[in-house]
Motif scaffolding. Sequence first.
Motif, PDB file in Angstrom:
ATOM      1  N   GLY A 127     -71.157-131.908  23.133  1.00 47.07           N
ATOM      2  CA  GLY A 127     -71.669-131.999  21.767  1.00 47.07           C
ATOM      3  C   GLY A 127     -70.626-131.641  20.721  1.00 47.07           C
ATOM      4  N   GLU A 128     -69.874-130.564  20.981  1.00 45.86           N
ATOM      5  CA  GLU A 128     -68.820-130.152  20.047  1.00 45.86           C
ATOM      6  C   GLU A 128     -67.744-131.228  19.951  1.00 45.86           C
ATOM      7  OE1 GLU A 128     -68.126-125.412  20.194  1.00 45.86           O
ATOM      8  OE2 GLU A 128     -67.835-126.434  22.106  1.00 45.86           O
ATOM      9  N   LEU A 129     -67.327-131.764  21.106  1.00 43.38           N
ATOM     10  CA  LEU A 129     -66.283-132.786  21.117  1.00 43.38           C
ATOM     11  C   LEU A 129     -66.755-134.043  20.393  1.00 43.38           C
ATOM     12  CD1 LEU A 129     -63.433-133.509  22.068  1.00 43.38           C
ATOM     13  CD2 LEU A 129     -64.460-134.491  24.119  1.00 43.38           C
ATOM     14  N   ARG A 130     -67.981-134.469  20.671  1.00 43.49           N
ATOM     15  CA  ARG A 130     -68.526-135.663  20.009  1.00 43.49           C
ATOM     16  C   ARG A 130     -68.485-135.485  18.486  1.00 43.49           C
ATOM     17  NH1 ARG A 130     -72.907-136.804  22.818  1.00 43.49           N
ATOM     18  NH2 ARG A 130     -72.143-138.779  23.575  1.00 43.49           N
ATOM     19  N   GLN A 131     -68.922-134.324  18.031  1.00 42.46           N
ATOM     20  CA  GLN A 131     -68.942-134.054  16.588  1.00 42.46           C
ATOM     21  C   GLN A 131     -67.535-134.123  15.995  1.00 42.46           C
ATOM     22  OE1 GLN A 131     -70.651-130.268  15.559  1.00 42.46           O
ATOM     23  NE2 GLN A 131     -70.385-130.584  13.379  1.00 42.46           N
TER      24      GLN A 131
END
Length: 183
Positions: A42-46
């Motif tokens: 989720g952090e990477l996608r953001q």
Amino acid sequence: MWGRRRQPVDEEKRVVKDAERSRERTMNRAVKLLAAKPRSIGELRQRLLEKLWTNEEIVDAVIEKLKEYKYLDDEQFARDVAVSKLQQKPQGKRRLQQTMSRKKLDKELVDTAIAEAFEKLPEADLIDLAIEKRLRLKGLPSTLEDTKKFYDHLLRQGFSFDLIREKISSVSKGHLDKDISDG
């Protein structure tokens, strides 16, 4: 620069002129971000979607490729972060849950990781470390106000009130017993 809140990019502003080049740039950015520090999916996608030259389809493809390469694994990431946070600074369940909730992870993954971390490093041992450090820095509380500050400090660390009360009363008794036997 530090602490700057990143704003989500307006989807209409996204321009992917060359899909292959964009995929390559997105993959390179993903690898650099992961090299800097481990991140949840989720952090990477953001972070990847902050750039106008990529889109969700490309980001999802890059993330799938990174999962295949075993560079991304939220389950392992959650376990590593939970244990690492406890080793860095003794803290209670409540504080660890707050920290982990910012990592954009599935709640069940977080709960499991926290439970496993506290099996390895029991909360009772961690509060002992926190109490020892506080006593080293501030000494044994001598007034009611000092005792309240001690309690408040441990509550901010995320330890439960009952555990704090139990530990502080045993610390006080232990020091009193020692003082009596010394005298």
